[in-house]
Motif scaffolding. Structure first.
Motif, PDB file in Angstrom:
ATOM      1  N   ALA A   1      -3.186   0.857  -4.748  1.00  0.00           N
ATOM      2  CA  ALA A   1      -2.982   1.303  -3.367  1.00  0.00           C
ATOM      3  C   ALA A   1      -4.248   1.094  -2.537  1.00  0.00           C
TER       4      ALA A   1
ATOM      5  N   SER B   1       0.823  -1.197   0.000  1.00  0.00           N
ATOM      6  CA  SER B   1       0.000   0.000   0.000  1.00  0.00           C
ATOM      7  C   SER B   1       0.862   1.252   0.000  1.00  0.00           C
TER       8      SER B   1
ATOM      9  N   THR C   1      -1.143   5.420   2.269  1.00  0.00           N
ATOM     10  CA  THR C   1       0.137   4.885   2.743  1.00  0.00           C
ATOM     11  C   THR C   1       0.210   4.826   4.265  1.00  0.00           C
TER      12      THR C   1
END
Length: 332
Positions: free
Chosen positions: A153, A6, A76
């Protein structure tokens, strides 16, 4: 591993958004290369949803890329927050399916023909790779790349993947393969019929307009689609996992999953995009009902694309489970 993936794809998506936003600001300030509007070689100004825009729209692009970068950066960060997923999926769908148009599929379809033309001495009317892949079409690839990075992601960040895996079962994968093989055959039937002089779904006057070789080109595209459907069967057949005996040097070896997943996933995107273009044209009244053969089969391409995408995901998950079982069996 999920957090690492990710983070990696999230950072890549954020960098893409910042770079593309800077490009949009440059277009607004007068830099050349704005890919839509008057500089887009679209004769009818009807292919792209941004066909009527001007370089000043670059400021909108730059402004929109900032929240895209923020969303990618949020993906993230480890945690249980689902808030970043809500904007991530619509943004990814916009970049992958809405902004591109049918020329993306045409570029992919004509590339093999352009590669083979010099070998057989074909003229193709002087067409070159620059005609199949002008900058406005290459820019669509750039947009698709940004959407795929953001989607990757989001997939890595999302929780509850077991539920998704329960939905993408081998049984649904087989049904999706049959749909992905069957839907394009209607399009193929019309183009093959036109090449043989049969006005299937069109008038005789319409058919006469392509007697200069246009329908032969259509038959090539239809054959290209039919062969793609045949390859789709490999997502549920043994030869999609083990190279067949008639392939030298590879016979008996395992097919790398990405060798099937990457092209099948990309084709599902360009097919869906092309189908959505035809649906927009149909809704705008650009087609005559009597000439249904020229537009109705293409309107079902999003179904084709969705089925191919579903079959691809089922194949990917199944191959991953098989590899996990084999690894577990080898572990003492």
């Amino acid at each position: 591993m999920t957090i690492f993936t990710s983070r990696r794809t999230g950072y890549a998506a954020a960098l893409w958004a910042l770079a593309y936003g800077a490009l949009g600001a440059g277009w607004a300030l007068g830099a050349p290369g704005y890919p839509w509007g008057a500089t887009d070689p679209d004769p009818d100004r009807a292919l792209s949803i941004l066909a009527g825009s001007t370089p000043g729209f670059g400021w909108v692009i730059a402004a929109c890329c900032l929240p895209v970068a923020a969303t990618a950066w949020a993906l993230t960060r480890p945690g249980d927050r689902r808030a970043p997923l809500f904007p991530a999926w619509p943004i990814a769908a916009l970049l992958i399916l809405v902004i591109p148009d049918s020329r993306l599929m045409m570029g992919v379809a004509y590339t093999p023909l352009l590669l083979a033309a010099p070998l057989f001495g074909w003229d193709l009317g002087g067409a070159t790779f620059a005609d199949a892949w002008p900058w406005p079409v290459l820019n669509q690839l750039v947009c698709v790349l940004g959407g795929l990075l953001l989607a990757a992601a989001a997939l890595a960040y999302a929780r509850g993947r077991k539920d998704r895996r329960r939905w993408f079962t081998p049984e649904r994968g087989r049904v999706a393969v049959y749909v992905a093989v069957g839907v394009p055959l209607v399009y193929c039937a019309t183009r093959w019929a036109w090449a043989l002089g049969v006005p299937l779904g069109v008038s005789a006057e319409f058919l006469a307009e392509g007697e200069d070789g246009l329908w032969l080109l259509g038959a090539y595209l239809a054959t290209f689609g039919a062969l793609g459907g045949l390859l789709t069967l490999g997502l549920t057949q043994r030869w999609g996992e083990i190279f067949p005996r008639w392939i030298p040097w590879l016979r008996g070896r395992r097919v790398p999953p990405l060798l099937a997943v990457v092209p099948a996933g990309f084709v599902s995107i360009i097919i869906t995009v092309a189908g959505l273009t035809y649906i927009r044209w149909t809704a705008a009244g650009r087609f005559a009902l009597a000439e249904w053969g020229a537009w109705l089969p293409e309107c079902f391409w999003p179904v084709w694309g969705a089925a191919l995408a579903t079959a691809t995901v089922c194949y990917h998950l199944r191959r991953g489970r098989d590899a996990h079982r084999e690894a577990a069996g080898r572990t003492p």
